[in-house]
Design an enzyme around this catalytic site. Structure first.
Site, PDB file in Angstrom:
ATOM      1  N   GLU A   1       0.919  -1.352   0.080  1.00  0.00           N
ATOM      2  CA  GLU A   1      -0.047   0.111  -0.032  1.00  0.00           C
ATOM      3  C   GLU A   1       0.839   1.275  -0.064  1.00  0.00           C
ATOM      4  O   GLU A   1       0.768   2.297   0.812  1.00  0.00           O
ATOM      5  CB  GLU A   1      -1.002  -0.021   1.038  1.00  0.00           C
TER       6      GLU A   1
ATOM      7  N   GLU B   1      -5.394  -8.366  -1.354  1.00  0.00           N
ATOM      8  CA  GLU B   1      -5.960  -8.233  -0.026  1.00  0.00           C
ATOM      9  C   GLU B   1      -7.558  -7.672  -0.237  1.00  0.00           C
ATOM     10  O   GLU B   1      -7.782  -6.976  -0.988  1.00  0.00           O
ATOM     11  CB  GLU B   1      -5.521  -6.830   0.848  1.00  0.00           C
TER      12      GLU B   1
HETATM   13  C1  BG6 Z   1      -4.257  -2.951   5.152  1.00  0.00           C
HETATM   14  C2  BG6 Z   1      -3.006  -3.622   5.232  1.00  0.00           C
HETATM   15  O1  BG6 Z   1      -4.279  -1.810   5.008  1.00  0.00           O
HETATM   16  O2  BG6 Z   1      -5.417  -3.922   5.528  1.00  0.00           O
HETATM   17  C3  BG6 Z   1      -3.108  -4.896   6.198  1.00  0.00           C
HETATM   18  O3  BG6 Z   1      -2.090  -4.135   4.131  1.00  0.00           O
HETATM   19  C4  BG6 Z   1      -4.064  -4.802   7.137  1.00  0.00           C
HETATM   20  O4  BG6 Z   1      -1.711  -5.046   6.753  1.00  0.00           O
HETATM   21  C5  BG6 Z   1      -5.574  -4.858   6.398  1.00  0.00           C
HETATM   22  O5  BG6 Z   1      -4.235  -5.755   8.078  1.00  0.00           O
HETATM   23  C6  BG6 Z   1      -6.805  -4.889   7.144  1.00  0.00           C
HETATM   24  O6  BG6 Z   1      -6.707  -3.598   8.023  1.00  0.00           O
HETATM   25  P1  BG6 Z   1      -6.845  -3.816   9.700  1.00  0.00           P
HETATM   26  O7  BG6 Z   1      -6.745  -2.543  10.240  1.00  0.00           O
HETATM   27  O8  BG6 Z   1      -8.274  -4.168   9.865  1.00  0.00           O
HETATM   28  O9  BG6 Z   1      -5.885  -5.001  10.200  1.00  0.00           O
END
Ligand code: BG6
Length: 467
Positions: free
Chosen positions: A170, A361
């Site tokens: 990101e 993701e």
């Molecule tokens: C993304 C990141 O922003 O979102 C991850 O690359 C992160 O590292 C994921 O875990 C989900 O966000 P969160 O805050 O729910 O863990």
């Protein structure tokens, strides 16, 4: 369903959110070790016992058991990151730490044992703490050299063992979360825009350098960038809102534009001019950016947001903020759920860049309840997670039908792990429940959730079982 035969189904984690073992086998501290509240609190001077990431889900010692479970689901690919401070404990060391390198040798070998291809993030919110404290992270030009040493070691060591690489997780989030994303100790409110965009420039140059070195060392390696995708819709058809949306999208797309086209876009030069932003670049750096563009674009997708010219409405989004969409529901953590947004973003990115895309993701963070499964074991009946993933994957299929080349899909947090934004274990994403709580209690036992069997079926049917 539209999924190609070679579609890479799998799951994703990051070292700092699952490995634990924060000071074992020569690992140095990284910025996560002093962020016990994630994005929601100030960093501490030293690691503190309430920081769940120090021990996390103990993947460092249990990865064999976990990868076996991923293999049982039929994963073709597993995305994880290499913790930079396992390899270079201080970031600026002359020699790498052999024990750290060995750990990832073993991890990748374990993946290959089951025919799972590793997809490796070189830097996932894990800047060595020394680089943050001594150099103020990516604001400092020296970081490019330290990162270069690091990636050279990785590409040489894991040549033939890792085919897919992502340079920075990101990368666009540094504008909004400079410490976690860029190892920058100066708080955002005190950081000048020139310093912030200087840090972006350094990361972009480092990313191009990694692409160059990676291709030289291993011509078969596929090297991609990774951006936080945040499809932004105009709140109304008012042309002022439409232009505000275009500008918000440009500020995000800047990072992909640089990785794919390799030149500073006109809209960015104007933004720099009108905001008094001055950054230092050299002709060599600009040539590097132009010549070493990425093989593919990968992204995270969780939420979409709206934009309006007067921005009076409440904020929404994950790391990047926008305006709430009145048509969408939200998760327990206030993240708005928009399955069609993933189709929209896939089309938009492909139309803009004409590069293969990889969704690395996507997922739902929720509070899960462990119950008896009626057969002497335990499980979680996470129908809400199944619905979320099903609906998003159907929109991925739509995008493939639209003609977008999608390489694969890795759900975020395929095994429960520590949240990045809030540093909680209560926010669970996994197909596999880990018995660990935010007060540090729990046996660390792993349990298959209902979604585990669902995803196994989806992979086995190459998406045919989506409803
Ligand atoms: C993304 C990141 O922003 O979102 C991850 O690359 C992160 O590292 C994921 O875990 C989900 O966000 P969160 O805050 O729910 O863990």
């Amino acid at each position: 369903m539209a999924f190609p035969k070679e579609f890479l189904w799998g799951g994703a984690v990051a070292a700092n959110q699952c490995e634990g073992a924060y000071n074992e086998d020569g690992k140095g501290l990284d910025i996560q070790d002093i962020m016990p509240r994630g994005l929601e609190g100030a960093p501490t001077a030293e690691p503190t016992p309430d920081n769940m990431k120090l021990t996390a889900i103990d993947f460092y010692h249990r990865y064999k058991e976990d990868i076996k479970l991923f293999a049982e689901m039929g994963f073709k690919v597993f995305r994880t990151s290499i913790a930079w401070s396992r390899i270079f404990p201080n970031g600026d060391d002359a020699e790498p730490n052999e024990k750290g390198l060995q750990f990832y040798d073993d991890l990748f070998a374990e993946c290959h044992k089951y025919g799972i291809e590793p997809l490796v993030t070189i830097s996932h919110y894990e800047t060595p703490l020394n680089l943050a404290k001594k150099y103020n992270g990516w604001v400092n030009h020296d970081l490019i050299g330290f990162y270069e040493n690091y990636v050279r070691v990785l590409f040489n060591r894991y040549k033939g063992k890792v085919k897919y690489w992502l340079t920075f997780n990101e990368i666009n989030s540094v504008l909004h979360a400079p410490l976690i994303s860029g190892g920058i100790m100066t708080p955002l409110a005190e950081l000048s825009k020139s310093d912030l965009y200087q840090a972006c420039h350094h990361e972009l140059v480092a990313s191009a350098l990694a692409t160059k070195i990676g291709h030289e060392i291993d011509p078969d390696a596929k090297i991609g960038c990774m951006v936080l995708s945040m499809p932004t819709y105009p709140l109304t058809p008012n042309p002022d809102d439409v232009i505000a949306t275009m500008q918000a999208n440009n500020l995000n797309d800047f990072f992909g534009d640089m990785h794919v086209r390799g030149v500073y876009p006109g809209y960015m030069k104007r933004y720099f001019r009108e905001n008094g932003i001055e950054i230092k670049t050299t002709p060599e750096e600009l040539a590097l950016l132009k010549e070493h563009t990425v093989d593919f674009v990968s992204f995270s997708y969780y939420v979409s947001v709206c934009e309006s010219a007067d921005r009076k409405e409440e904020g929404s989004g994950n790391i990047i903020q926008g305006v709430k969409n009145p048509y969408l529901k939200e998760s327990e953590w206030g993240w708005q759920i928009d399955p069609q947004g993933i189709r929209y973003v896939l089309n938009r990115f492909y139309n803009r860049w004409q590069k293969p895309l990889f969704i690395v993701e996507n997922g739902l963070g929720a509070k899960d309840v462990l119950v008896d499964d009626g057969q002497g074991g335990k499980t979680v009946n996470d129908d809400y997670r199944i619905a979320y993933l099903n609906d998003h994957l159907k929109q991925v299929a739509e995008a493939i039908e639209d003609g977008v080349p999608v390489m694969g899909y890795t759900t975020w947090g395929c095994i429960d792990l520590v949240s990045s934004s809030t540093a909680e274990l209560a926010k669970r994403y996994g197909f596999i429940y880990v018995d660990r709580n935010d007060d540090g209690t729990g046996t660390l036992e792993r349990y298959r959730k209902k979604s585990f069997y669902w995803y196994k079926d989806i992979i086995a049917s190459n998406g045919e079982k989506l409803k």
